[in-house]
Motif scaffolding. Structure first.
Motif, PDB file in Angstrom:
ATOM      1  N   ASP A   1     -26.940  12.550 -37.203  1.00 14.04           N
ATOM      2  CA  ASP A   1     -28.203  12.679 -37.905  1.00 14.04           C
ATOM      3  C   ASP A   1     -27.980  12.427 -39.398  1.00 14.04           C
ATOM      4  O   ASP A   1     -27.309  13.215 -40.077  1.00 14.04           O
ATOM      5  CB  ASP A   1     -28.792  14.058 -37.634  1.00 14.04           C
ATOM      6  CG  ASP A   1     -30.104  14.305 -38.316  1.00 14.04           C
ATOM      7  OD1 ASP A   1     -30.308  15.437 -38.767  1.00 14.04           O
ATOM      8  OD2 ASP A   1     -30.918  13.383 -38.386  1.00 14.04           O
ATOM      9  N   LYS A   2     -28.524  11.330 -39.890  1.00 16.36           N
ATOM     10  CA  LYS A   2     -28.291  10.949 -41.278  1.00 16.36           C
ATOM     11  C   LYS A   2     -28.814  11.984 -42.269  1.00 16.36           C
ATOM     12  O   LYS A   2     -28.189  12.231 -43.290  1.00 16.36           O
ATOM     13  CB  LYS A   2     -28.920   9.588 -41.573  1.00 16.36           C
ATOM     14  CG  LYS A   2     -28.196   8.445 -40.927  1.00 16.36           C
ATOM     15  CD  LYS A   2     -28.830   7.132 -41.305  1.00 16.36           C
ATOM     16  CE  LYS A   2     -28.134   5.989 -40.612  1.00 16.36           C
ATOM     17  NZ  LYS A   2     -28.707   4.699 -40.981  1.00 16.36           N
ATOM     18  N   LEU A   3     -29.964  12.587 -41.981  1.00 15.38           N
ATOM     19  CA  LEU A   3     -30.517  13.561 -42.922  1.00 15.38           C
ATOM     20  C   LEU A   3     -29.571  14.745 -43.111  1.00 15.38           C
ATOM     21  O   LEU A   3     -29.419  15.251 -44.223  1.00 15.38           O
ATOM     22  CB  LEU A   3     -31.896  14.035 -42.470  1.00 15.38           C
ATOM     23  CG  LEU A   3     -33.006  12.991 -42.559  1.00 15.38           C
ATOM     24  CD1 LEU A   3     -34.306  13.553 -41.990  1.00 15.38           C
ATOM     25  CD2 LEU A   3     -33.214  12.502 -43.980  1.00 15.38           C
ATOM     26  N   ARG A   4     -28.922  15.176 -42.058  1.00 14.71           N
ATOM     27  CA  ARG A   4     -27.957  16.274 -42.163  1.00 14.71           C
ATOM     28  C   ARG A   4     -26.783  15.864 -43.044  1.00 14.71           C
ATOM     29  O   ARG A   4     -26.347  16.614 -43.918  1.00 14.71           O
ATOM     30  CB  ARG A   4     -27.458  16.681 -40.767  1.00 14.71           C
ATOM     31  CG  ARG A   4     -26.437  17.827 -40.804  1.00 14.71           C
ATOM     32  CD  ARG A   4     -25.880  18.146 -39.410  1.00 14.71           C
ATOM     33  NE  ARG A   4     -25.356  16.986 -38.707  1.00 14.71           N
ATOM     34  CZ  ARG A   4     -24.160  16.433 -38.924  1.00 14.71           C
ATOM     35  NH1 ARG A   4     -23.361  16.909 -39.848  1.00 14.71           N
ATOM     36  NH2 ARG A   4     -23.764  15.384 -38.221  1.00 14.71           N
ATOM     37  N   ILE A   5     -26.295  14.654 -42.836  1.00 12.75           N
ATOM     38  CA  ILE A   5     -25.173  14.152 -43.639  1.00 12.75           C
ATOM     39  C   ILE A   5     -25.589  14.021 -45.093  1.00 12.75           C
ATOM     40  O   ILE A   5     -24.846  14.395 -46.005  1.00 12.75           O
ATOM     41  CB  ILE A   5     -24.664  12.813 -43.068  1.00 12.75           C
ATOM     42  CG1 ILE A   5     -24.055  13.044 -41.676  1.00 12.75           C
ATOM     43  CG2 ILE A   5     -23.658  12.167 -44.005  1.00 12.75           C
ATOM     44  CD1 ILE A   5     -23.781  11.773 -40.899  1.00 12.75           C
ATOM     45  N   TYR A   6     -26.783  13.480 -45.344  1.00 13.46           N
ATOM     46  CA  TYR A   6     -27.267  13.362 -46.724  1.00 13.46           C
ATOM     47  C   TYR A   6     -27.315  14.731 -47.386  1.00 13.46           C
ATOM     48  O   TYR A   6     -26.892  14.899 -48.532  1.00 13.46           O
ATOM     49  CB  TYR A   6     -28.658  12.730 -46.765  1.00 13.46           C
ATOM     50  CG  TYR A   6     -28.731  11.295 -46.308  1.00 13.46           C
ATOM     51  CD1 TYR A   6     -27.607  10.480 -46.248  1.00 13.46           C
ATOM     52  CD2 TYR A   6     -29.945  10.745 -45.920  1.00 13.46           C
ATOM     53  CE1 TYR A   6     -27.685   9.168 -45.825  1.00 13.46           C
ATOM     54  CE2 TYR A   6     -30.032   9.426 -45.496  1.00 13.46           C
ATOM     55  CZ  TYR A   6     -28.907   8.651 -45.451  1.00 13.46           C
ATOM     56  OH  TYR A   6     -28.992   7.350 -45.034  1.00 13.46           O
ATOM     57  N   ALA A   7     -27.841  15.735 -46.682  1.00 10.48           N
ATOM     58  CA  ALA A   7     -27.937  17.090 -47.234  1.00 10.48           C
ATOM     59  C   ALA A   7     -26.550  17.649 -47.543  1.00 10.48           C
ATOM     60  O   ALA A   7     -26.343  18.255 -48.602  1.00 10.48           O
ATOM     61  CB  ALA A   7     -28.678  17.999 -46.263  1.00 10.48           C
TER      62      ALA A   7
END
Length: 69
Positions: A1-7
């Protein structure tokens, strides 16, 4: 999940562009949750975090309809 990695890496904003629907959704990281900060469609003027000082018409992202030869 990209959003998790971004966070995890401290990214505070994410722009999700859908060229088929001609929309832009702007997400902002608040605590540990991504919240919808703004939505734009078609040719709406866009001034959204973290670039709100720069405004552009969203339709510059959509290719012009091809003109038949």
């Amino acid at each position: 999940d990209k959003l998790r990695i971004y966070a995890e890496h401290g990214v505070k904003h994410c722009w999700l562009v859908d060229p088929d629907a001609k929309t832009l959704e702007v997400l902002a990281l608040t605590g540990d949750k991504w919240l919808l900060a703004a939505t734009f469609k078609d040719a709406d003027p866009v001034a959204a975090p973290p670039f709100e000082v720069h405004t552009f018409a969203l339709d510059v992202l959509w290719p012009e309809d091809e003109i038949p030869a």
